[in-house]
Design an enzyme around this catalytic site. Structure first.
Site, mmCIF file in Angstrom:
data_model
loop_
_atom_site.group_PDB
_atom_site.id
_atom_site.type_symbol
_atom_site.label_atom_id
_atom_site.label_comp_id
_atom_site.label_asym_id
_atom_site.label_seq_id
_atom_site.Cartn_x
_atom_site.Cartn_y
_atom_site.Cartn_z
ATOM 1 N N LYS A 170 1.168 4.301 -2.552
ATOM 2 C CA LYS A 170 0.778 6.077 -2.586
ATOM 3 C C LYS A 170 2.013 5.930 -2.898
ATOM 4 O O LYS A 170 2.134 7.604 -3.513
ATOM 5 C CB LYS A 170 0.781 5.894 -0.899
ATOM 6 C CG LYS A 170 -0.577 5.380 -0.583
ATOM 7 C CD LYS A 170 -2.054 6.135 -1.630
ATOM 8 C CE LYS A 170 -3.200 5.707 -1.381
ATOM 9 N NZ LYS A 170 -4.624 7.323 -1.802
ATOM 10 N N TYR B 155 0.656 -1.327 -0.257
ATOM 11 C CA TYR B 155 -0.206 -0.086 -0.490
ATOM 12 C C TYR B 155 1.219 1.364 0.008
ATOM 13 O O TYR B 155 1.037 2.443 -1.105
ATOM 14 C CB TYR B 155 -1.148 0.478 1.760
ATOM 15 C CG TYR B 155 -1.640 1.284 1.318
ATOM 16 C CD1 TYR B 155 -3.171 2.071 0.623
ATOM 17 C CD2 TYR B 155 -1.662 2.251 2.337
ATOM 18 C CE1 TYR B 155 -3.503 2.760 1.273
ATOM 19 C CE2 TYR B 155 -2.161 3.223 2.642
ATOM 20 C CZ TYR B 155 -3.178 3.800 2.214
ATOM 21 O OH TYR B 155 -4.064 4.618 2.321
#
Lengths: 327, 327
Positions: free
Chosen positions: A153, A149
């Site tokens: 990002k 994740y």
């Protein structure tokens, strides 16, 4: 102006749209239409002074982003993401939604051409940082995520900067602190307890504290998160330069300080509903999280957050509990 | 062992394969086969103690990476890239080759499964850094590229770290200094003069210096670049941890110091062939480039470069000029 909110059914998206409905304008411009895209249908706020359109779609599918961008929204707020735990559990899905979805969006905007250059607000995360780091992370500290994740990002931040530099859109990336107090019911996210130990006791319900009260973390209220979006959407980006993503301000405190703030705001009876049940697994996960930041650039550029945890609790009581709680 | 070199027809790839041909082994293991992939056919070294296979393919095309990985090479050295100028001039091509190509490669490796976990050496670049930066860039400084090429390399670094963390392969990323003295003919790259002003005078040819001799830059020889690849391919990655990309060591000096070193090694007559013809465009580009680094981690992990510019010139004379030059 027409605003497109990707991930508009999520907590922050919903609150952002509610604020638009309340204000009727953004940065001095009347909001004429809000399109809320998500994988589930976003609910319209109670009363909207603008056209509200809920679109159910999956941006990771080729062509879906083009459909959303065809109407040339003036502002695009990109909140859509698979969360940390799910991106770690399902590698393919995380990259498909968080990386391909973001890239499809950016490409769809680029391909409109003809002078179309919307503001794009991209929500990033402090998960772009991976331990070991300094006690107070500076703006120039490198991003070495320890989750897929966080990797996705960080890649989104790089793309945002490059597409902005090339003039395809006018991007601002904001790294949100942990949003606290998160409304709703307790969830199983490892970070859930930071909110649970405030929200549940105020509702008269016991809450579990699974870590030492010496754990320090970085918080901002949902109201501040919406404020960050509004400021990122309306600020003069001339002052940002090419470094388009900013660590948002927040309030750093220990769990002990959170509890002390709750005692001051709500009293001993409410605090007594916090039950200490140590969980070494959660303790281990949380040990790798950032504790504090020195978000100089965001502060200089006018982003604002709470300056005490008592303020964060009061915001929660005002915004979610109609000003009252169970003593 | 079977080694796959992506971008095997390029200068560094060719020199790496020549070294393998000379050594016959890598890290104590006999090299049985080298596959050199590129968009043009790589030439075999004069004599190879291993099977040499030149493959012409385009990794950005879906399925091409799978073909290369099907034979399960033990080591994959990924040098393939569209260079900075071209990635800036052709946005689509840069992302297709430098980002999609890299992702296809990593995905092809992941999808083999069954315990296949090759070492992957990824060449990144100091172009991941964008001004303003400190005079000496530290290992923990953030990556804010100011070119699409630098963006694509920074994304490659993030993917390398995540795929390594997840156990899909064992990756090492190396950020190369400007490779100097670059053999061959002068090219139009803005950085070309750093090599031109040494290589051409040693060949008895005049060379143009388009910038002030106070410009400082970060250099390593082609021999050192090959040494970085060898060390990255054979080192114990247990010591690296999750931060998989390292800024390689190099030698920082001004153009005046380069010229002084040339004077010491080759004499006044050679230096006289450098003609100062200021070019404000090149001066402007170079002003945004990193000047110096403090590559602590790479040094601690055993990477080595030259410790003087005289050494860089002597390496060039030995490796490219059979030990002699035009006085």
């Amino acid at each position: 102006m027409h605003i497109l909110v990707l991930g508009g059914a999520g907590m922050v998206g919903r609150k952002f749209i509610e604020r638009l409905a309340r204000d009727g304008e953004l940065g001095g411009k009347t909001v004429s239409k809000v399109t809320a895209q998500d994988v589930v249908a976003a609910h319209a706020p109670a009363a909207t002074p603008f056209i509200f359109d809920a679109v159910v779609s999956d941006m990771s599918i080729e062509g879906e982003a083009e459909v959303l961008i065809a109407s040339r929204p003036d502002l695009i707020v990109h909140l859509a993401a698979i969360v940390s735990g799910e991106a770690e559990a399902d590698f393919d899905k995380g990259y498909r939604i968080n990386l391909d979805g973001t890239r499809h969006l950016f490409e769809a905007i680029r391909k409109v051409g003809g002078g179309y250059k919307p503001r794009v607000v991209f929500t990033s995360s402090i998960a772009v940082f991976g331990a070991p780091f300094h006690d107070k992370i500076e703006d120039e500290f490198f991003t070495t995520p320890l989750t897929s994740y966080g990797t996705q990002k960080a890649i989104g931040e790089l793309l945002l900067a490059d597409y902005s530099r090339r003039g395809f859109f006018d991007g601002v990336g904001i790294r949100l602190p942990t949003v606290c107090v998160r409304p709703g019911t307790p969830n199983k996210a490892a970070s859930g307890f930071f909110s649970n130990i405030i929200r549940e006791p105020l509702n008269g319900i016991d809450a579990v504290l699974p870590v030492s009260d010496q754990v320090r973390h970085w918080h901002a209220s949902p109201r501040s998160a919406v404020g960050f979006l509004v400021h990122a959407a309306t600020m003069d980006t001339g002052a940002i330069g090419p470094r388009r993503t900013l660590t948002m301000p927040g309030y750093s405190c220990t769990v002990a300080e959170q509890i002390e703030a709750l005692r001051k705001v709500a009293g001993e009876g409410v605090v007594a509903r916090i039950k200490r049940v140590p969980d070494p697994v959660i303790d281990g996960i949380v040990a790798g999280w950032p504790r504090n930041f020195n978000p100089q650039r965001a502060l200089q550029l006018g982003f604002k957050a709470e300056s005490s945890f008592e303020e964060i609790i009061r915001v929660h009581i005002e915004d979610e509990l109609h000003g009252t709680f169970v003593k």
